[in-house]
Design a protein around this motif. Sequence first.
Motif, short mmCIF file in Angstrom:
data_model
loop_
_atom_site.label_atom_id
_atom_site.label_comp_id
_atom_site.label_asym_id
_atom_site.label_seq_id
_atom_site.Cartn_x
_atom_site.Cartn_y
_atom_site.Cartn_z
N ASN A 1 0.81 -1.21 0.00
CA ASN A 1 0.00 0.00 0.00
C ASN A 1 0.85 1.28 0.00
OD1 ASN A 1 -2.45 -1.52 0.15
ND2 ASN A 1 -2.13 -1.75 2.36
N GLY A 2 1.88 1.29 -0.83
CA GLY A 2 2.71 2.48 -0.95
C GLY A 2 3.51 2.80 0.29
N ALA A 3 3.82 1.79 1.09
CA ALA A 3 4.55 2.00 2.34
C ALA A 3 5.44 0.80 2.61
CB ALA A 3 3.58 2.22 3.49
N LEU A 4 6.33 0.98 3.58
CA LEU A 4 7.20 -0.11 4.03
C LEU A 4 7.13 -0.13 5.55
CD1 LEU A 4 9.15 -2.24 2.90
CD2 LEU A 4 10.99 -0.54 3.04
N THR A 5 6.71 -1.25 6.09
CA THR A 5 6.53 -1.37 7.54
C THR A 5 7.71 -2.10 8.16
OG1 THR A 5 4.11 -1.40 7.33
CG2 THR A 5 5.05 -2.29 9.36
N ILE A 6 8.25 -1.52 9.22
CA ILE A 6 9.38 -2.11 9.93
C ILE A 6 8.88 -2.66 11.26
CG2 ILE A 6 11.70 -1.73 10.86
CD1 ILE A 6 11.87 0.80 9.16
N ALA B 1 14.35 7.37 1.38
CA ALA B 1 13.13 7.60 0.60
C ALA B 1 13.04 9.05 0.15
CB ALA B 1 11.90 7.21 1.44
N ARG B 2 13.34 9.99 1.05
CA ARG B 2 13.27 11.40 0.69
C ARG B 2 14.27 11.74 -0.41
NH1 ARG B 2 10.84 14.83 4.50
NH2 ARG B 2 11.21 16.47 2.96
N MET C 1 10.46 10.22 -2.58
CA MET C 1 9.31 9.63 -1.89
C MET C 1 9.07 10.41 -0.60
SD MET C 1 10.20 5.60 -2.44
CE MET C 1 11.85 5.71 -3.14
N GLY C 2 7.84 10.29 -0.08
CA GLY C 2 7.48 11.08 1.09
C GLY C 2 8.39 10.83 2.28
N GLY C 3 8.52 9.54 2.65
CA GLY C 3 9.42 9.17 3.74
C GLY C 3 8.88 9.39 5.14
N ALA C 4 7.70 10.00 5.28
CA ALA C 4 7.17 10.26 6.62
C ALA C 4 7.01 8.96 7.40
CB ALA C 4 5.83 10.98 6.52
N LEU C 5 7.33 9.02 8.70
CA LEU C 5 7.28 7.84 9.55
C LEU C 5 6.11 7.93 10.52
CD1 LEU C 5 11.09 7.58 10.48
CD2 LEU C 5 9.87 6.30 8.69
N THR C 6 5.39 6.83 10.67
CA THR C 6 4.30 6.74 11.63
C THR C 6 4.52 5.52 12.51
OG1 THR C 6 2.76 7.69 10.00
CG2 THR C 6 1.80 6.60 11.93
N SER D 1 5.01 7.06 -0.90
CA SER D 1 4.30 7.74 -1.99
C SER D 1 5.18 8.84 -2.57
CB SER D 1 3.00 8.33 -1.47
OG SER D 1 3.25 9.29 -0.46
N PRO D 2 4.91 9.26 -3.83
CA PRO D 2 5.77 10.26 -4.48
C PRO D 2 5.84 11.57 -3.69
CG PRO D 2 4.36 9.20 -6.09
CD PRO D 2 3.88 8.76 -4.75
#
Length: 365
Positions: free
Chosen positions: A76-81, A114-115, A119-124, A138-139
Amino acid sequence: MAGSFGRRAIILGGGLAVAGGVSAWRTFAQSRALEARRAADRAPLPEAPAIADLVRYATLAANSHNTQAWRFAPGNGALTISGDPSRRTPVVDPDDHHFYVSLGCAAETLRLSARARGMGGALTVEGDAAPVIVADLSPGAAETSALFDAIPVRQTTRSLFDGSAIDAATANALVSAAQAAGAEAVWVADAARLQPLTDLILTANGAQVQDADFRAELKSWLRFSRGAALSTGDGLFSAASGNPVVPQWIGPYAFDFAFGAETENEKYLAQILSSSGLMVIVAPEDNPRGWIAAGRAVQALTLAATAASLKCAYVNQPVEVAGLRPEVQSLLSLGSARPSLILRIGRAEPMPYSLRRPPEEVIAV
């Protein structure tokens, strides 16, 4: 009799020469293989990276004992760690503090990567008891930085430094890098605090070295030979720590013989005295979310140090020995805030790089 002895000596000598030649060839081949692996681990990030490329860069992050206790799941356009509990180190890290710090280090490295590649690179951070970190892929606008450029160069440098001082502006820049990533950092270079903090490091180190469980756990992550380092792609390789490379079967015996409180404290004291100062990372919260933030902060700080041609190495002993943590808090006036990590910082020549496992071994399928 003389002739028979002479023939046996020639045969024996020839056999030893062949064995020596085989050993020399094996050493040469393994050395070449190590250099090839290190080069592959740290190859430049492609301009249009695949998931495996981003994961490879993320795993260049610092992590406890080089256990690489992380997993990456794309979607879904993300990478989960998330963490890999099979690679925990429950003796040195009974509450999983370093476990989550390591995930934070990888997350900050992934964010910068990512940045840099648009790519956005924001972390949640999601969840509380066993949180995971979701990185947005995401772009977005490409944004390179000195910290990104330092990713393949950064290392933990376990050697003597050159003893030169770091000016206040540079120390403040490192503190600011940690703060920007979400945690406080305290620079300790004045004798009034440096000496007692050094004493705490040596006291804690002595306690750990004399703990049989600590020794056994550490030894299980030591890679004494080139072959062992190559076959596992993890752990603490002797050459990366400035120690002799020996056959893997000999290593544990050499470790038991040489690893003592007095010799280890002498080593750490010399290393601290050769450093410009110590940096203490303070977690914003004493829970897994706070430890992830501390990991992001220490990764940003060490990348900033690398960009400034500085080296870092961890001296975490008094924050690992729970009974000594309050003394660190008191010395640095931290109140109830948890001191998470302690690094020595200075200038030195680079050491050999440790290896990383290939992306396919840490990407969830």
